[in-house]
Motif scaffolding. Structure first.
Motif, PDB file in Angstrom:
ATOM      1  N   LEU A  62       0.827  -1.209   0.000  1.00  0.00           N
ATOM      2  CA  LEU A  62       0.000   0.000   0.000  1.00  0.00           C
ATOM      3  C   LEU A  62       0.861   1.259   0.000  1.00  0.00           C
ATOM      4  CD1 LEU A  62      -2.857  -1.001   2.463  1.00  0.00           C
ATOM      5  CD2 LEU A  62      -3.063  -0.574   0.009  1.00  0.00           C
ATOM      6  N   GLN A  63       1.946   1.259   0.761  1.00  0.00           N
ATOM      7  CA  GLN A  63       2.813   2.436   0.816  1.00  0.00           C
ATOM      8  C   GLN A  63       3.541   2.667  -0.493  1.00  0.00           C
ATOM      9  OE1 GLN A  63       5.290   1.781   4.235  1.00  0.00           O
ATOM     10  NE2 GLN A  63       3.680   2.391   5.677  1.00  0.00           N
ATOM     11  N   SER A  64       3.830   1.607  -1.225  1.00  0.00           N
ATOM     12  CA  SER A  64       4.506   1.770  -2.511  1.00  0.00           C
ATOM     13  C   SER A  64       3.526   2.107  -3.633  1.00  0.00           C
ATOM     14  CB  SER A  64       5.286   0.502  -2.864  1.00  0.00           C
ATOM     15  OG  SER A  64       4.399  -0.556  -3.131  1.00  0.00           O
ATOM     16  N   GLY A  65       2.229   2.119  -3.331  1.00  0.00           N
ATOM     17  CA  GLY A  65       1.232   2.502  -4.317  1.00  0.00           C
ATOM     18  C   GLY A  65       0.756   1.361  -5.189  1.00  0.00           C
ATOM     19  N   GLY A  66       1.078   0.141  -4.835  1.00  0.00           N
ATOM     20  CA  GLY A  66       0.653  -1.013  -5.619  1.00  0.00           C
ATOM     21  C   GLY A  66      -0.741  -1.474  -5.245  1.00  0.00           C
ATOM     22  N   MET A  67      -1.302  -2.308  -6.088  1.00  0.00           N
ATOM     23  CA  MET A  67      -2.610  -2.891  -5.825  1.00  0.00           C
ATOM     24  C   MET A  67      -2.414  -4.134  -4.965  1.00  0.00           C
ATOM     25  SD  MET A  67      -5.690  -2.440  -6.296  1.00  0.00           S
ATOM     26  CE  MET A  67      -7.281  -3.135  -6.499  1.00  0.00           C
ATOM     27  N   PRO A  68      -2.972  -4.163  -3.761  1.00  0.00           N
ATOM     28  CA  PRO A  68      -2.680  -5.267  -2.832  1.00  0.00           C
ATOM     29  C   PRO A  68      -3.606  -6.464  -2.974  1.00  0.00           C
ATOM     30  CG  PRO A  68      -3.954  -3.606  -1.714  1.00  0.00           C
ATOM     31  CD  PRO A  68      -3.729  -3.107  -3.130  1.00  0.00           C
ATOM     32  N   ASP A  69      -3.937  -6.874  -4.189  1.00  0.00           N
ATOM     33  CA  ASP A  69      -4.878  -7.976  -4.360  1.00  0.00           C
ATOM     34  C   ASP A  69      -4.314  -9.298  -3.834  1.00  0.00           C
ATOM     35  OD1 ASP A  69      -3.001  -7.997  -6.351  1.00  0.00           O
ATOM     36  OD2 ASP A  69      -4.390  -8.508  -7.959  1.00  0.00           O
ATOM     37  N   ARG A  70      -3.089  -9.608  -4.169  1.00  0.00           N
ATOM     38  CA  ARG A  70      -2.482 -10.856  -3.699  1.00  0.00           C
ATOM     39  C   ARG A  70      -2.274 -10.824  -2.179  1.00  0.00           C
ATOM     40  NH1 ARG A  70       2.139 -11.994  -7.076  1.00  0.00           N
ATOM     41  NH2 ARG A  70       0.679 -13.147  -8.337  1.00  0.00           N
ATOM     42  N   GLU A  71      -1.891  -9.671  -1.660  1.00  0.00           N
ATOM     43  CA  GLU A  71      -1.652  -9.547  -0.229  1.00  0.00           C
ATOM     44  C   GLU A  71      -2.952  -9.677   0.563  1.00  0.00           C
ATOM     45  OE1 GLU A  71      -0.451  -7.521  -2.535  1.00  0.00           O
ATOM     46  OE2 GLU A  71       1.687  -7.956  -2.450  1.00  0.00           O
ATOM     47  N   LEU A  72      -4.023  -9.070   0.057  1.00  0.00           N
ATOM     48  CA  LEU A  72      -5.314  -9.206   0.735  1.00  0.00           C
ATOM     49  C   LEU A  72      -5.784 -10.655   0.718  1.00  0.00           C
ATOM     50  CD1 LEU A  72      -7.266  -6.036  -0.432  1.00  0.00           C
ATOM     51  CD2 LEU A  72      -6.540  -6.596   1.884  1.00  0.00           C
ATOM     52  N   ALA A  73      -5.619 -11.307  -0.409  1.00  0.00           N
ATOM     53  CA  ALA A  73      -6.008 -12.717  -0.494  1.00  0.00           C
ATOM     54  C   ALA A  73      -5.164 -13.564   0.454  1.00  0.00           C
ATOM     55  CB  ALA A  73      -5.869 -13.218  -1.933  1.00  0.00           C
ATOM     56  N   GLY A  74      -3.880 -13.250   0.568  1.00  0.00           N
ATOM     57  CA  GLY A  74      -3.017 -13.964   1.504  1.00  0.00           C
ATOM     58  C   GLY A  74      -3.466 -13.772   2.941  1.00  0.00           C
TER      59      GLY A  74
END
Length: 159
Positions: A62-74
């Motif tokens: 989130l801080q790097s501005g990326g889309m956290p789809d994989r992280e949220l799923a994890g």
């Protein structure tokens, strides 16, 4: 789907009790209870460790501005694994550990994504509004005679 859930809530506890009796008759009742407690403690420790790691990765994304789809799923998979570890039994502990252990978590995440994708496609196909907005449309003539061209819009800010 309701029948599947009903069967799961009926079959899983019966299967858990059967496995408990089988393990208890093989190694003894006290050892079985000790094994269940040890599995719960190991699972709680793993969940805490991996949950913190997954949360850090989510925050960094989130801080790097990326889309956290994989992280949220994890994170969802870790949470589901923790919930499975809270249920007493060997079968749910195995699935809970599969959700929490770092090298099997991507497999469980893909399995969950596949399941929910199929479920959403099935719901969309049976929806009364399914024909209003087709999901897969090839480029071609539109009803008013125009042609659909897929592309990308690039805006340059002028100061």
């Amino acid at each position: 789907m309701r029948l599947l859930l009903f069967l799961a809530f009926l079959v899983v506890p019966v299967l858990e009790i059967w496995i408990l009796f089988q393990v208890g008759s093989a190694i003894g009742g006290l050892a079985t209870v000790g094994l269940l407690i040890a599995g719960s403690l190991l699972g709680a420790w793993l969940m805490r460790r991996e949950g913190r790691r997954a949360w850090r990765v989510l925050q960094n994304t989130l801080q790097s501005g990326g889309m956290p789809d994989r992280e949220l799923a994890g994170n969802i998979v870790v949470l589901a694994g923790g919930a499975l570890l809270l249920i007493p039994g060997f079968l749910t502990d195995v699935f809970g550990l599969l959700c929490i252990v770092p090298f099997t978590r991507p497999l469980m995440r893909r399995l969950g994504a596949w399941f929910f994708e199929r479920r959403i496609e099935r719901l969309a196909a049976t929806s009364p509004y399914a024909n209003l907005y087709p999901t897969h449309q090839e480029p071609g003539p539109t009803p008013n005679g125009g042609r659909v061209v897929h592309g990308e819009v690039i805006r340059e800010d002028r100061e």
